[in-house]
Scaffold this motif. Structure first.
Motif, short mmCIF file in Angstrom:
data_model
loop_
_atom_site.label_atom_id
_atom_site.label_comp_id
_atom_site.label_asym_id
_atom_site.label_seq_id
_atom_site.Cartn_x
_atom_site.Cartn_y
_atom_site.Cartn_z
N LYS A 94 0.88 -1.18 0.00
CA LYS A 94 0.00 0.00 0.00
C LYS A 94 0.91 1.23 0.00
CE LYS A 94 -3.22 -0.57 3.24
NZ LYS A 94 -4.39 -0.87 4.07
N VAL A 95 0.68 2.12 0.94
CA VAL A 95 1.61 3.25 1.09
C VAL A 95 2.99 2.71 1.48
CG1 VAL A 95 2.07 5.39 2.37
CG2 VAL A 95 -0.28 4.74 1.79
N PHE A 113 8.13 -2.45 -4.79
CA PHE A 113 7.75 -1.35 -3.90
C PHE A 113 8.76 -0.21 -4.06
CE2 PHE A 113 7.81 1.22 -0.07
CZ PHE A 113 6.48 1.58 0.01
N GLY A 114 8.24 1.00 -4.16
CA GLY A 114 9.12 2.16 -4.35
C GLY A 114 9.64 2.71 -3.03
N TYR A 115 10.73 2.12 -2.57
CA TYR A 115 11.32 2.58 -1.31
C TYR A 115 12.00 3.94 -1.49
CZ TYR A 115 10.87 -2.13 0.72
OH TYR A 115 10.40 -3.32 1.23
N LYS A 120 16.32 1.91 0.61
CA LYS A 120 16.91 1.04 -0.41
C LYS A 120 18.40 0.83 -0.13
CE LYS A 120 14.78 1.71 -4.62
NZ LYS A 120 14.69 2.65 -5.73
N GLY A 121 19.02 1.90 0.36
CA GLY A 121 20.45 1.83 0.64
C GLY A 121 20.81 0.91 1.79
N THR A 146 13.75 8.24 5.67
CA THR A 146 12.74 7.23 5.36
C THR A 146 11.43 7.89 4.95
OG1 THR A 146 11.51 5.30 6.14
CG2 THR A 146 11.91 7.02 7.74
N ALA A 147 10.68 7.17 4.10
CA ALA A 147 9.38 7.68 3.66
C ALA A 147 8.27 7.26 4.61
CB ALA A 147 9.09 7.16 2.25
#
Ligand code: HEC
Length: 179
Positions: A94-95, A113-115, A120-121, A146-147
């Motif tokens: 989801k989000v 998923f778009g981290y 991602k790092g 972080t998102a």
């Protein structure tokens, strides 16, 4: 000497005498009682010398908290996460990414998923008790950039409950660290 004047003066004097002696008797009967110790300490809730109360006590180590953690309580606590995460096997992103099997999973590693770049790092690292404890306490403090827009779970025991619950969401739950 005028007899009338004498009588008046006498009446006045005897009135004065009566008032004075009443005052003296009252003083004896109702002598003010002075306490042996002036004033007394009100019972206080804070134990004496609780100066340390201002500083927040350090959290118990995560192993100690996990030993008494309750996954059922953790399951209730993740209600706060469900706006952004799914927890069931095969659940969608989801989000945030789906969290089935997150314990023992590489960080930032769910395909598709778009981290954030920050997360991602970190995908050479694995989510385990200690990292999850810090991330869930303050996501932005632990992973700057972080998102995950979530303030964190301030109660240390609740974080342990959540981690114990997350670890049940796996085909083969991992052994949790022991004290
Ligand atoms: C407002 C939405 C939101 C809420 C609420 C939220 N998260 Fe997240 N979460 C995210 C996002 C977005 C990411 C991805 C972060 C990134 O890429 O930096 C994430 C990432 C994670 C990760 C890392 C997953 C991975 O694959 O590396 C974990 C673990 C996690 N969240 C647990 C939780 C838990 C447990 C709660 C509730 C206590 C929670 N989150 C609440 C949005 C949220």
């Amino acid at each position: 000497m005028n007899i009338e004047l004498n009588k008046i003066a006498g009446a006045g004097l005897s009135t004065l005498l009566v008032v004075m002696s009443l005052n003296m008797i009252a003083g004896i009967v109702f002598a003010p009682h002075k306490p042996a110790v002036p004033g007394y300490d009100l019972p206080s809730e804070e134990p004496a010398g609780a100066a340390g109360a201002a500083a927040p006590a350090a959290d118990e180590p995560i192993e100690v908290r996990l030993a008494k953690a309750d996954p059922a309580k953790g399951e209730k606590a993740v209600g706060a996460c469900k706006a952004c995460h799914t927890f069931e096997k095969g659940g969608a992103n989801k989000v945030g990414p789906h969290l089935y099997g997150v314990y023992g999973r590489n960080e930032g590693s769910v395909d598709g998923f778009g981290y954030s770049a920050a997360m991602k790092g970190r995908n050479d690292k694995v989510w385990e008790a200690d990292g999850l404890d810090h991330f869930l306490k303050g996501p932005k403090a632990y992973v700057p950039g972080t998102a995950m827009a979530f303030a964190g779970i301030s109660k240390a025991d609740t974080r342990a409950d959540v981690i114990a619950y997350l670890n049940t969401l796996a085909d083969a739950p991992k052994p949790l660290p022991k004290p």
